[in-house]
Scaffold this motif. Sequence first.
Motif, PDB file in Angstrom:
ATOM      1  N   ASP A  22      40.988  35.987  34.314  1.00  8.89           N
ATOM      2  CA  ASP A  22      42.075  36.181  35.264  1.00  8.89           C
ATOM      3  C   ASP A  22      41.547  36.303  36.685  1.00  8.89           C
ATOM      4  O   ASP A  22      40.366  36.579  36.922  1.00  8.89           O
ATOM      5  N   ALA A  23      42.431  36.089  37.648  1.00 13.50           N
ATOM      6  CA  ALA A  23      42.018  35.998  39.045  1.00 13.50           C
ATOM      7  C   ALA A  23      41.313  37.248  39.532  1.00 13.50           C
ATOM      8  O   ALA A  23      40.394  37.172  40.352  1.00 13.50           O
ATOM      9  N   ASP A  24      41.704  38.413  39.050  1.00 15.08           N
ATOM     10  CA  ASP A  24      41.122  39.666  39.514  1.00 15.08           C
ATOM     11  C   ASP A  24      39.843  40.044  38.775  1.00 15.08           C
ATOM     12  O   ASP A  24      39.283  41.114  39.022  1.00 15.08           O
ATOM     13  N   SER A  25      39.382  39.186  37.870  1.00 18.04           N
ATOM     14  CA  SER A  25      38.124  39.408  37.167  1.00 18.04           C
ATOM     15  C   SER A  25      37.066  38.452  37.693  1.00 18.04           C
ATOM     16  O   SER A  25      37.365  37.393  38.241  1.00 18.04           O
ATOM     17  N   GLU A  26      35.816  38.832  37.503  1.00 16.42           N
ATOM     18  CA  GLU A  26      34.678  38.074  38.024  1.00 16.42           C
ATOM     19  C   GLU A  26      33.757  37.679  36.880  1.00 16.42           C
ATOM     20  O   GLU A  26      33.873  38.163  35.772  1.00 16.42           O
ATOM     21  N   GLY A  27      32.808  36.816  37.219  1.00 18.78           N
ATOM     22  CA  GLY A  27      31.714  36.584  36.299  1.00 18.78           C
ATOM     23  C   GLY A  27      31.747  35.237  35.603  1.00 18.78           C
ATOM     24  O   GLY A  27      32.321  34.263  36.099  1.00 18.78           O
ATOM     25  N   TYR A  35      31.857  42.084  28.514  1.00 17.25           N
ATOM     26  CA  TYR A  35      32.389  42.465  29.816  1.00 17.25           C
ATOM     27  C   TYR A  35      31.796  43.801  30.247  1.00 17.25           C
ATOM     28  O   TYR A  35      31.566  44.680  29.414  1.00 17.25           O
ATOM     29  N   TRP A  36      31.610  43.953  31.547  1.00 13.27           N
ATOM     30  CA  TRP A  36      31.332  45.255  32.129  1.00 13.27           C
ATOM     31  C   TRP A  36      32.574  45.678  32.898  1.00 13.27           C
ATOM     32  O   TRP A  36      33.069  44.936  33.762  1.00 13.27           O
ATOM     33  N   ALA A  37      33.083  46.841  32.580  1.00 11.71           N
ATOM     34  CA  ALA A  37      34.304  47.353  33.197  1.00 11.71           C
ATOM     35  C   ALA A  37      34.014  48.675  33.894  1.00 11.71           C
ATOM     36  O   ALA A  37      33.521  49.618  33.263  1.00 11.71           O
ATOM     37  N   HIS A  60      22.067  46.208  39.788  1.00 14.40           N
ATOM     38  CA  HIS A  60      21.686  44.830  40.094  1.00 14.40           C
ATOM     39  C   HIS A  60      22.900  43.906  40.182  1.00 14.40           C
ATOM     40  O   HIS A  60      22.743  42.705  40.390  1.00 14.40           O
ATOM     41  N   LEU A  61      24.092  44.440  40.000  1.00 11.62           N
ATOM     42  CA  LEU A  61      25.296  43.624  40.059  1.00 11.62           C
ATOM     43  C   LEU A  61      25.623  43.294  41.509  1.00 11.62           C
ATOM     44  O   LEU A  61      25.463  44.131  42.403  1.00 11.62           O
ATOM     45  N   ARG A  91      21.959  42.597  29.977  1.00 12.91           N
ATOM     46  CA  ARG A  91      21.213  43.254  31.062  1.00 12.91           C
ATOM     47  C   ARG A  91      19.809  42.659  31.131  1.00 12.91           C
ATOM     48  O   ARG A  91      19.096  42.597  30.136  1.00 12.91           O
ATOM     49  N   PRO A  92      19.372  42.204  32.305  1.00 13.43           N
ATOM     50  CA  PRO A  92      18.038  41.631  32.404  1.00 13.43           C
ATOM     51  C   PRO A  92      16.959  42.674  32.161  1.00 13.43           C
ATOM     52  O   PRO A  92      17.144  43.853  32.429  1.00 13.43           O
ATOM     53  N   ARG A  93      15.820  42.227  31.642  1.00 13.69           N
ATOM     54  CA  ARG A  93      14.700  43.138  31.395  1.00 13.69           C
ATOM     55  C   ARG A  93      14.154  43.656  32.709  1.00 13.69           C
ATOM     56  O   ARG A  93      14.098  42.966  33.682  1.00 13.69           O
TER      57      ARG A  93
END
Length: 200
Positions: free
Chosen positions: A41-46, A71-73, A111-112, A198-200
């Motif tokens: 949806d428009a209000d979500s990213e990624g 997802y990360w919320a 890191h986001l 999540r990256p190392r």
Amino acid sequence: MTLLALNKPFGTICQFSPHPTRPSLAAWIDRPGVYPAGRLDADSEGLLLLTDDGRIQARIAEPERKLPKTYWAQVEGAFDPRAIATLRDGLDLGDFITQPCEAREIAPPDHLWTRDPPIRYRANIPTHWLEITLTEGKNRQVRRMTAAVGKPTLRLVRVAIGPINVFDQQLAPGQWRELGAEVLQQMLTFSGQRRSPRPR
């Protein structure tokens, strides 16, 4: 057979046709013949995947394929283990009952990328972050789930679809990359095993 990974910015709608008030995918992708495999949806990213192939589209978008999406919320309110348990077990949203899912608290992801515009900060209301992995994907499902347990979502980022995650692809908001034949094959044969996005 083409598969593209896009880091969809906040506010962009998942269509190529013009919209009167929001940017469309055409603002970021100039590749003809591809279409979104699933929606965000428009209000979500990624992470958003786009393809010109029906098999890939079905593998990603159809609920019966059970392809996990992570997802990360960032949610409003203090951490509540009972709310996490309810999310995991499934809950009645009125028009459907959610399937059991993976849900856990995570540390704020430093890191986001920064959201534009940022969420409204209110010092007297705490927030925390959840990682939620679904194998279904109804309209605004994560937002509806967290609201149902009293934790409204303030920011929602999709970080992984099956074996593909946005950090591996090193995509800033608005950037996209064509994925190679090896990744295409992984998507078609993905068994449900996943590692943390999540990256190392």
